[in-house]
Design a protein around this motif. Sequence first.
Motif, mmCIF file in Angstrom:
data_model
loop_
_atom_site.group_PDB
_atom_site.id
_atom_site.type_symbol
_atom_site.label_atom_id
_atom_site.label_comp_id
_atom_site.label_asym_id
_atom_site.label_seq_id
_atom_site.Cartn_x
_atom_site.Cartn_y
_atom_site.Cartn_z
ATOM 1 N N VAL A 180 0.946 -1.177 0.122
ATOM 2 C CA VAL A 180 0.136 -0.043 0.067
ATOM 3 C C VAL A 180 0.871 1.151 0.033
ATOM 4 N N SER A 181 0.817 2.081 -0.804
ATOM 5 C CA SER A 181 1.570 3.362 -1.232
ATOM 6 C C SER A 181 1.049 4.208 -1.947
ATOM 7 N N LEU A 182 1.525 5.498 -2.114
ATOM 8 C CA LEU A 182 1.081 6.364 -3.095
ATOM 9 C C LEU A 182 1.256 5.985 -4.491
ATOM 10 N N ILE A 183 2.192 5.161 -4.670
ATOM 11 C CA ILE A 183 2.432 4.758 -6.022
ATOM 12 C C ILE A 183 1.639 2.923 -6.205
ATOM 13 N N GLU A 218 11.546 4.308 -3.587
ATOM 14 C CA GLU A 218 11.597 5.077 -4.674
ATOM 15 C C GLU A 218 10.634 6.364 -4.668
ATOM 16 N N LEU A 219 9.681 6.094 -3.763
ATOM 17 C CA LEU A 219 8.552 6.951 -3.459
ATOM 18 C C LEU A 219 9.298 8.495 -3.069
ATOM 19 N N LEU A 220 10.235 8.509 -2.380
ATOM 20 C CA LEU A 220 10.896 9.525 -1.762
ATOM 21 C C LEU A 220 11.239 10.502 -2.796
ATOM 22 N N ASP A 221 11.786 10.112 -3.940
ATOM 23 C CA ASP A 221 12.389 10.923 -5.066
ATOM 24 C C ASP A 221 10.848 11.592 -5.764
#
Length: 290
Positions: A180-183, A218-221
Amino acid sequence: MRAVGHAARTAMAAGAPWVDTAPNYAQGRAHEELRPVLGEYPTVRVATKAGFFTREQGRTALAEGVLTRQEADGGHSLERGFVRWQTERSLAVLGRVDLVFVHNPEHRGHGLDRAALHGRLWEAFTVLEEFAHAERIGGYGVATWSGFGCGAFSVSELLALARQAAGSAEHHFTGLQMPVSLIMDDPIRRALDGGGPLVRAKDAGLITFGSAPLHGGELLDAMTPDLVNFIRPGLSAAAAALLPVGSCPGLDVVLTSASTRAHWDDAAKALAAPLTAEELRRLTDELASE
């Protein structure tokens, strides 16, 4: 939380209620590194997995007659004998296990059709029911990456397989883990609409775990200052990425890791004040429009 060694101690000291691990994590050293830390925090609940294994673990299973050469080369097995062997080893090293996840049963290396996959799941569940019935583990579940998205199984099918595995007794299928993530935000969108695997699992009384909330870092970028401010002004990039996951309806546990107490406290502070459903929907709609 998902961590080993120093990071695990940091998280437990910060009050993390769960530690999530697997025999193949940290090149196969995760369990050994966790054992002494778990002794310091006896109330922390422990989840591990059965399925994936390292090359060294595969060689040991081959030498002990648990896997064939072909199976040992595959790196993943849900064979009944292997699930029993791997769970025994996990208990021996960790000392205690509250939950054993069947790890990515949809793993493509098996080449199984849907019916065969369900048969393999049933076999794994029967073994884990034996451990749970003997009170050697608290329960079991499934940790999936793409199983729901690819249609390999549904929550109701997993529960039906668990009931079949338990026979006349009450089943011990108690947990579900998925990304579960924003991606990978489909679970959030579906939960906001009152459906999807997280809501169905929660309605069935399962403990729900969200994995990869930062999508492996990866989401931090992608966490631009504008996006962070849209989520909540003043947050760090990591906290802003975690907050929508922690606000997802039907999700009990967010599995993340951090190397310092400051990072844990930063995340905990953000998660203590979740987004409202309206704020969360506005965010997912905004991301969908980009």
